[in-house]
Design a protein around this motif. Structure first.
Motif, PDB file in Angstrom:
ATOM      1  N   GLU A  90      -3.400   1.273 -11.859  1.00 18.94           N
ATOM      2  CA  GLU A  90      -2.713  -0.315 -10.645  1.00 18.94           C
ATOM      3  C   GLU A  90      -4.045  -0.163  -9.782  1.00 18.94           C
ATOM      4  O   GLU A  90      -4.241  -1.516  -9.302  1.00 18.94           O
ATOM      5  CB  GLU A  90      -1.471  -0.157 -10.638  1.00 18.94           C
ATOM      6  CG  GLU A  90      -0.197  -0.748 -11.776  1.00 18.94           C
ATOM      7  CD  GLU A  90      -0.481  -2.408 -12.258  1.00 18.94           C
ATOM      8  OE1 GLU A  90      -1.015  -2.940 -10.903  1.00 18.94           O
ATOM      9  OE2 GLU A  90      -0.756  -2.521 -13.394  1.00 18.94           O
ATOM     10  N   VAL A  91      -4.215   1.320  -9.457  1.00 17.94           N
ATOM     11  CA  VAL A  91      -4.849   1.383  -8.502  1.00 17.94           C
ATOM     12  C   VAL A  91      -5.816   0.970  -8.297  1.00 17.94           C
ATOM     13  O   VAL A  91      -6.813   0.648  -8.269  1.00 17.94           O
ATOM     14  CB  VAL A  91      -4.628   2.681  -7.933  1.00 17.94           C
ATOM     15  CG1 VAL A  91      -6.165   3.259  -7.317  1.00 17.94           C
ATOM     16  CG2 VAL A  91      -3.230   3.045  -7.612  1.00 17.94           C
ATOM     17  N   SER A  92      -7.071   1.293  -9.848  1.00 18.69           N
ATOM     18  CA  SER A  92      -7.538   0.569 -10.593  1.00 18.69           C
ATOM     19  C   SER A  92      -8.368  -0.828 -10.736  1.00 18.69           C
ATOM     20  O   SER A  92      -9.296  -1.330 -10.129  1.00 18.69           O
ATOM     21  CB  SER A  92      -7.848   0.942 -12.005  1.00 18.69           C
ATOM     22  OG  SER A  92      -8.405   2.245 -12.335  1.00 18.69           O
ATOM     23  N   LYS A  93      -6.698  -1.752 -10.819  1.00 24.75           N
ATOM     24  CA  LYS A  93      -6.385  -3.105 -10.933  1.00 24.75           C
ATOM     25  C   LYS A  93      -6.649  -3.634  -8.894  1.00 24.75           C
ATOM     26  O   LYS A  93      -6.984  -4.813  -9.604  1.00 24.75           O
ATOM     27  CB  LYS A  93      -5.627  -3.802 -11.443  1.00 24.75           C
ATOM     28  CG  LYS A  93      -5.814  -3.223 -12.634  1.00 24.75           C
ATOM     29  CD  LYS A  93      -4.385  -4.754 -13.570  1.00 24.75           C
ATOM     30  CE  LYS A  93      -3.905  -3.148 -13.774  1.00 24.75           C
ATOM     31  NZ  LYS A  93      -2.992  -4.021 -15.060  1.00 24.75           N
ATOM     32  N   LEU A 158      -6.957  12.343  -5.495  1.00 25.10           N
ATOM     33  CA  LEU A 158      -7.462  11.023  -6.893  1.00 25.10           C
ATOM     34  C   LEU A 158      -8.038   9.670  -6.127  1.00 25.10           C
ATOM     35  O   LEU A 158      -8.705   9.496  -6.682  1.00 25.10           O
ATOM     36  CB  LEU A 158      -6.790  11.976  -7.714  1.00 25.10           C
ATOM     37  CG  LEU A 158      -7.065  13.205  -8.349  1.00 25.10           C
ATOM     38  CD1 LEU A 158      -5.589  12.833  -9.243  1.00 25.10           C
ATOM     39  CD2 LEU A 158      -8.256  13.126  -9.040  1.00 25.10           C
ATOM     40  N   PHE A 159      -6.647   8.767  -6.118  1.00 25.66           N
ATOM     41  CA  PHE A 159      -6.571   7.806  -5.471  1.00 25.66           C
ATOM     42  C   PHE A 159      -8.198   7.423  -4.534  1.00 25.66           C
ATOM     43  O   PHE A 159      -8.369   6.238  -4.549  1.00 25.66           O
ATOM     44  CB  PHE A 159      -5.512   7.486  -4.676  1.00 25.66           C
ATOM     45  CG  PHE A 159      -4.132   7.192  -5.216  1.00 25.66           C
ATOM     46  CD1 PHE A 159      -4.462   7.086  -6.963  1.00 25.66           C
ATOM     47  CD2 PHE A 159      -2.771   7.209  -4.573  1.00 25.66           C
ATOM     48  CE1 PHE A 159      -3.169   6.658  -7.064  1.00 25.66           C
ATOM     49  CE2 PHE A 159      -1.848   7.081  -5.175  1.00 25.66           C
ATOM     50  CZ  PHE A 159      -1.300   7.257  -6.941  1.00 25.66           C
ATOM     51  N   LYS A 160      -8.015   8.279  -3.991  1.00 24.65           N
ATOM     52  CA  LYS A 160      -9.757   8.289  -3.049  1.00 24.65           C
ATOM     53  C   LYS A 160     -10.207   7.893  -3.605  1.00 24.65           C
ATOM     54  O   LYS A 160     -11.661   7.551  -3.926  1.00 24.65           O
ATOM     55  CB  LYS A 160      -9.555   9.174  -1.481  1.00 24.65           C
ATOM     56  CG  LYS A 160      -8.290   8.246  -0.813  1.00 24.65           C
ATOM     57  CD  LYS A 160      -8.439   9.684   0.349  1.00 24.65           C
ATOM     58  CE  LYS A 160      -7.613   8.880   1.709  1.00 24.65           C
ATOM     59  NZ  LYS A 160      -7.154   9.826   2.584  1.00 24.65           N
ATOM     60  N   LEU A 161     -10.567   9.618  -4.730  1.00 25.39           N
ATOM     61  CA  LEU A 161     -11.797   9.545  -4.883  1.00 25.39           C
ATOM     62  C   LEU A 161     -12.420   8.056  -6.031  1.00 25.39           C
ATOM     63  O   LEU A 161     -13.264   7.810  -6.407  1.00 25.39           O
ATOM     64  CB  LEU A 161     -12.119  10.390  -6.088  1.00 25.39           C
ATOM     65  CG  LEU A 161     -12.606  11.103  -7.260  1.00 25.39           C
ATOM     66  CD1 LEU A 161     -14.220  11.161  -5.840  1.00 25.39           C
ATOM     67  CD2 LEU A 161     -12.178  12.143  -7.953  1.00 25.39           C
TER      68      LEU A 161
END
Length: 205
Positions: A90-93, A158-161
C-alpha cells in the motif's frame, strides 16, 4: 463515501505531497479534480475539514483491509507477515499520502485531527501487541514494548527507503526481513531472562 468526494480527496493528497498544504489552494484542488470551487464546498467546509477527511479516508481504508486479513484462517505468524506485506504494498501505491504524512509537523493539526491520529496510532500499537503475543507467547509479554520499538524503527526506515529509491522494494522480502529481526530480538530477550542475566532492554518492567 461517494465517488466525487473520493476524487477530491485523492487529488488533494497528490497536490499536498507535491506542493505542500499551505501552497495548495482550494481552487487548484477543484480545478485538478475537474469541479468548480462551489462544488468543492458542497463536500468540504474548508481545506482543514478536507485534511481531516483525508486522514479518515486513508486510515479507515487500511484498518478495514488489515481486519480482513486477520479474520482469515491463518497462523498468527502468517497473518502478521501477510499484513506487513500488505502495508508495504500500500505504501508503494500511495506514496503521495505517506510523503504528506511525513510532513505532518508542518500541517495545521487541529485538535480533531490530532485526536483521530492518536486513536489510530493506538489501534496500530494494539494490533502489533496482539500479533506479537500470538507469535511469541506469554513468556515474551514483558518484552513487547521492545519488540514494537524495533518493528516501528525498522519499518519506518524501510518506508522511507521505499519512498526515496527508484528500485522497487519487495513487500514479501521486507516482511520476511522484519520478522527475522523480531525473532532475533525475542530469542535474545527471552534467553537472557531464562539465564537470569540482565537483558539488554530499553523498557523496564
Amino acid at each position: 463515501m461517494n465517488e466525487k468526494k473520493t476524487t477530491i480527496i485523492e487529488t488533494a493528497i497528490h497536490l499536498f505531497a507535491e506542493k505542500g498544504y499551505f501552497s495548495t489552494s482550494i481552487q487548484e484542488i477543484a480545478s485538478e479534480a475537474g469541479i468548480s470551487k462551489g462544488a468543492f464546498y458542497l463536500h468540504f467546509e474548508s481545506k482543514d475539514k478536507l485534511l481531516i477527511d483525508i486522514y479518515r479516508y486513508y486510515y479507515e481504508k487500511m484498518s478495514t483491509l488489515l481486519d480482513r486479513i486477520e479474520q482469515k484462517k491463518l497462523t498468527p505468524r502468517r497473518a502478521f507477515q501477510t499484513q506487513i506485506e500488505f502495508l508495504f504494498a500500500e505504501v508503494s501505491k500511495h506514496k503521495e499520502f505517506i510523503i504528506m504524512h511525513f510532513q505532518e509537523q508542518v500541517l495545521p493539526i487541529s485538535h480533531e485531527v490530532r485526536q483521530f491520529v492518536y486513536e489510530k496510532k493506538l489501534e496500530h500499537y494494539n494490533w502489533q501487541k496482539r500479533s506479537l503475543l500470538s507469535i511469541y507467547g506469554q513468556e515474551a509479554e514483558r518484552y513487547i514494548p521492545d519488540l514494537i520499538l524495533l518493528f516501528e524503527g525498522l519499518s519506518h526506515s524501510l518506508f522511507k527507503l521505499l519512498l526515496l529509491t527508484k528500485h522497487p522494494l519487495s513487500p514479501k522480502k521486507a516482511a520476511t526481513y522484519l520478522l527475522r529481526r523480531l525473532d532475533n530480538l525475542a530469542e535474545g530477550l527471552v534467553a537472557g531472562a531464562k539465564s537470569r542475566s540482565s537483558p539488554n532492554r530499553v523498557f523496564n518492567s
